[in-house]
Design a protein around this motif. Structure first.
Motif, PDB file in Angstrom:
ATOM      1  N   ALA A 180      11.479  19.664  60.425  1.00  0.00           N
ATOM      2  CA  ALA A 180      12.621  18.931  59.872  1.00  0.00           C
ATOM      3  C   ALA A 180      12.306  17.447  59.726  1.00  0.00           C
ATOM      4  CB  ALA A 180      13.843  19.128  60.763  1.00  0.00           C
ATOM      5  N   THR A 181      11.586  16.898  60.687  1.00  0.00           N
ATOM      6  CA  THR A 181      11.215  15.481  60.627  1.00  0.00           C
ATOM      7  C   THR A 181      10.317  15.195  59.438  1.00  0.00           C
ATOM      8  OG1 THR A 181      11.413  15.263  63.031  1.00  0.00           O
ATOM      9  CG2 THR A 181      10.059  13.621  61.894  1.00  0.00           C
ATOM     10  N   ARG A 182       9.310  16.038  59.231  1.00  0.00           N
ATOM     11  CA  ARG A 182       8.407  15.852  58.100  1.00  0.00           C
ATOM     12  C   ARG A 182       9.141  16.071  56.771  1.00  0.00           C
ATOM     13  NH1 ARG A 182       5.255  12.962  60.592  1.00  0.00           N
ATOM     14  NH2 ARG A 182       3.069  13.489  60.979  1.00  0.00           N
ATOM     15  N   LEU A 183      10.049  17.029  56.729  1.00  0.00           N
ATOM     16  CA  LEU A 183      10.805  17.277  55.501  1.00  0.00           C
ATOM     17  C   LEU A 183      11.598  16.030  55.113  1.00  0.00           C
ATOM     18  CD1 LEU A 183      11.706  19.180  53.257  1.00  0.00           C
ATOM     19  CD2 LEU A 183      13.437  20.108  54.837  1.00  0.00           C
ATOM     20  N   CYS A 184      12.213  15.376  56.086  1.00  0.00           N
ATOM     21  CA  CYS A 184      12.931  14.132  55.803  1.00  0.00           C
ATOM     22  C   CYS A 184      11.978  13.065  55.274  1.00  0.00           C
ATOM     23  CB  CYS A 184      13.632  13.634  57.062  1.00  0.00           C
ATOM     24  SG  CYS A 184      15.079  14.599  57.552  1.00  0.00           S
ATOM     25  N   GLU A 185      10.794  12.966  55.876  1.00  0.00           N
ATOM     26  CA  GLU A 185       9.793  12.004  55.403  1.00  0.00           C
ATOM     27  C   GLU A 185       9.416  12.267  53.950  1.00  0.00           C
ATOM     28  OE1 GLU A 185       6.216  11.593  57.587  1.00  0.00           O
ATOM     29  OE2 GLU A 185       7.229  11.508  59.514  1.00  0.00           O
ATOM     30  N   TYR A 186       9.138  13.531  53.633  1.00  0.00           N
ATOM     31  CA  TYR A 186       8.700  13.880  52.285  1.00  0.00           C
ATOM     32  C   TYR A 186       9.782  13.590  51.246  1.00  0.00           C
ATOM     33  CZ  TYR A 186       4.991  16.466  54.742  1.00  0.00           C
ATOM     34  OH  TYR A 186       3.946  16.835  55.543  1.00  0.00           O
ATOM     35  N   ILE A 187      11.030  13.892  51.584  1.00  0.00           N
ATOM     36  CA  ILE A 187      12.138  13.632  50.665  1.00  0.00           C
ATOM     37  C   ILE A 187      12.261  12.127  50.423  1.00  0.00           C
ATOM     38  CG2 ILE A 187      14.656  13.653  50.468  1.00  0.00           C
ATOM     39  CD1 ILE A 187      14.584  16.435  51.775  1.00  0.00           C
ATOM     40  N   ARG A 188      12.167  11.348  51.467  1.00  0.00           N
ATOM     41  CA  ARG A 188      12.271   9.886  51.316  1.00  0.00           C
ATOM     42  C   ARG A 188      11.086   9.349  50.501  1.00  0.00           C
ATOM     43  NH1 ARG A 188      14.437   5.271  52.391  1.00  0.00           N
ATOM     44  NH2 ARG A 188      13.386   3.571  53.490  1.00  0.00           N
ATOM     45  N   ARG A 189       9.911   9.951  50.673  1.00  0.00           N
ATOM     46  CA  ARG A 189       8.733   9.527  49.916  1.00  0.00           C
ATOM     47  C   ARG A 189       8.927   9.795  48.419  1.00  0.00           C
ATOM     48  NH1 ARG A 189       3.430  12.356  51.886  1.00  0.00           N
ATOM     49  NH2 ARG A 189       4.229  11.451  53.826  1.00  0.00           N
ATOM     50  N   GLU A 190       9.508  10.956  48.110  1.00  0.00           N
ATOM     51  CA  GLU A 190       9.735  11.304  46.706  1.00  0.00           C
ATOM     52  C   GLU A 190      10.924  10.560  46.111  1.00  0.00           C
ATOM     53  OE1 GLU A 190      10.139  15.471  46.097  1.00  0.00           O
ATOM     54  OE2 GLU A 190       8.125  15.966  46.809  1.00  0.00           O
ATOM     55  N   SER A 191      11.954  10.320  46.946  1.00  0.00           N
ATOM     56  CA  SER A 191      13.199   9.709  46.448  1.00  0.00           C
ATOM     57  C   SER A 191      13.620   8.596  47.410  1.00  0.00           C
ATOM     58  CB  SER A 191      14.310  10.763  46.340  1.00  0.00           C
ATOM     59  OG  SER A 191      13.889  11.861  45.558  1.00  0.00           O
ATOM     60  N   PRO A 192      13.099   7.384  47.263  1.00  0.00           N
ATOM     61  CA  PRO A 192      13.380   6.295  48.205  1.00  0.00           C
ATOM     62  C   PRO A 192      14.860   5.965  48.377  1.00  0.00           C
ATOM     63  CG  PRO A 192      11.524   5.733  46.795  1.00  0.00           C
ATOM     64  CD  PRO A 192      12.125   6.989  46.234  1.00  0.00           C
ATOM     65  N   ALA A 193      15.690   6.313  47.393  1.00  0.00           N
ATOM     66  CA  ALA A 193      17.121   6.033  47.521  1.00  0.00           C
ATOM     67  C   ALA A 193      17.795   6.941  48.541  1.00  0.00           C
ATOM     68  CB  ALA A 193      17.816   6.176  46.167  1.00  0.00           C
ATOM     69  N   LEU A 194      17.140   8.033  48.904  1.00  0.00           N
ATOM     70  CA  LEU A 194      17.688   8.958  49.898  1.00  0.00           C
ATOM     71  C   LEU A 194      17.172   8.552  51.272  1.00  0.00           C
ATOM     72  CD1 LEU A 194      17.373  12.407  48.052  1.00  0.00           C
ATOM     73  CD2 LEU A 194      19.253  10.742  48.012  1.00  0.00           C
ATOM     74  N   HIS A 195      18.052   7.995  52.080  1.00  0.00           N
ATOM     75  CA  HIS A 195      17.680   7.533  53.420  1.00  0.00           C
ATOM     76  C   HIS A 195      17.825   8.695  54.403  1.00  0.00           C
ATOM     77  CE1 HIS A 195      17.360   3.353  52.173  1.00  0.00           C
ATOM     78  NE2 HIS A 195      18.475   3.534  51.475  1.00  0.00           N
ATOM     79  N   TYR A 196      16.784   9.513  54.509  1.00  0.00           N
ATOM     80  CA  TYR A 196      16.765  10.653  55.419  1.00  0.00           C
ATOM     81  C   TYR A 196      15.848  10.284  56.573  1.00  0.00           C
ATOM     82  CZ  TYR A 196      19.093  13.550  51.892  1.00  0.00           C
ATOM     83  OH  TYR A 196      20.006  14.079  50.996  1.00  0.00           O
TER      84      TYR A 196
END
Length: 311
Positions: A143-159
């Motif tokens: 879950a931690t890495r998934l949040c990192e990857y989402i933020r990397r792809e979409s910086p506007a999403l603060h996960y």
């Protein structure tokens, strides 16, 4: 009072979730904390539908299958699969709904068993995990890495992810087959007091060290984090910055509870990692520290155990 928006809290019936829901800072939001009957978090389609209908403005993901050493050793499949499913479904549904603020509540068991203490956030995936709770740790890392990857792809999403040290307090589980160390200690010492038992058994030699923070404190940190999420690091430990030996936890709990017997050690039992102390450098730089002392926190937890707890 003008609300900040709609805040979805998963795991709202668990210890962390309930402490978040009852904290005064939660009153700044329109809180949604659906129970299992309202929303099955393991059902990805149901979770997607819920997000589409309710459109939360922020999410705190605190749901999970949790337990102590005994439970983790007995059910590693459930601790891995169930927690992976929960993290995946919530985080991906939030992304699909365009939710910009998400706090993922993880666990310090994600750190390598042999890592030097205090544990810094950059140590994730840098070594072998503790075998007694590996399944749970792997799910939290996912879950931690998934949040990192989402933020990397979409910086506007603060996960972003908070990594609390061990927790205890109101709404904890105290039964030995489900509890962590400190609530188990409270339960054992209370039974010794009420039964007049002269001794209480400690697993191992009692020198292993642990860091336990009162759950009301992590609730405050989490609710502040979801508001100030832009300033929050991608991963941040939440802890005390100091620890105690297992022997010290037993002694302090006995003093708070009022039991005056003797402790005996069973050296054949597993004790897990020798030490697990998280670094609070990022937390301190962010400007937050917990307020509850161990003695006061154990007193609050013991009052809950004797007055409100229903096994």
């Amino acid at each position: 009072m003008v609300k900040r928006g709609k805040l979805l809290i998963t795991g709202g019936t668990g210890m962390v979730g309930r402490n978040i829901c009852e904290h005064p800072l939660a009153h700044e939001w329109d809180v949604m904390a659906p129970g299992r009957r309202e929303l099955d978090l393991s059902n990805s389609a149901a979770v997607l539908d819920y997000f589409e209908q309710e459109r939360p403005d922020a999410v705190i993901h605190a749901a999970g299958r949790v337990g102590g050493i005994q439970a983790n050793m007995a059910h590693p499949v459930d601790f891995l699969v169930q927690n992976v499913d929960l993290g995946r479904n919530i985080i991906l549904a939030a992304r699909a709904a365009g939710v910009q603020r998400l706090i993922n509540v993880a666990s310090s068991c994600m750190y390598p068993r042999a890592a030097n203490n205090p544990l810094t956030e950059d140590l994730l995936l840098k070594g072998e995990l503790e075998p007694t709770n590996e399944g749970y740790a792997l799910a939290k890392i996912f879950a931690t890495r998934l949040c990192e990857y989402i933020r990397r792809e979409s910086p506007a999403l603060h996960y972003k992810t908070l990594i609390p040290c061990n927790l205890y307090g109101r709404h904890d589980k105290f039964a030995p087959e489900h509890s962590h160390l400190l609530p188990a200690i409270i339960h054992k010492v209370h039974l010794a007091k009420t039964s007049g038992a002269p001794t209480v058994e400690i697993w191992g030699d009692g020198t292993a060290r642990r860091e336990f923070m009162y759950a009301g404190d992590v609730a405050e940190a989490t609710l502040r984090a979801v508001v100030e999420i832009e300033s929050l690091p991608d991963e941040m430990n939440v802890g005390l910055g100091h620890d105690y030996s297992i022997n010290e936890y037993y002694a302090i709990a006995a003093n708070v509870i009022g039991w005056k017997g003797q402790f005996v050690h069973d050296l054949t039992k597993p004790v897990g990692m020798k030490q697990k102390l998280v670094s609070i450098e990022r937390q301190t730089a962010w400007g937050w520290l917990p307020k509850t002392t161990l003695e006061h926190g154990i007193g609050l937890a013991y009052r809950y155990y004797t007055k409100e707890y229903k096994p």
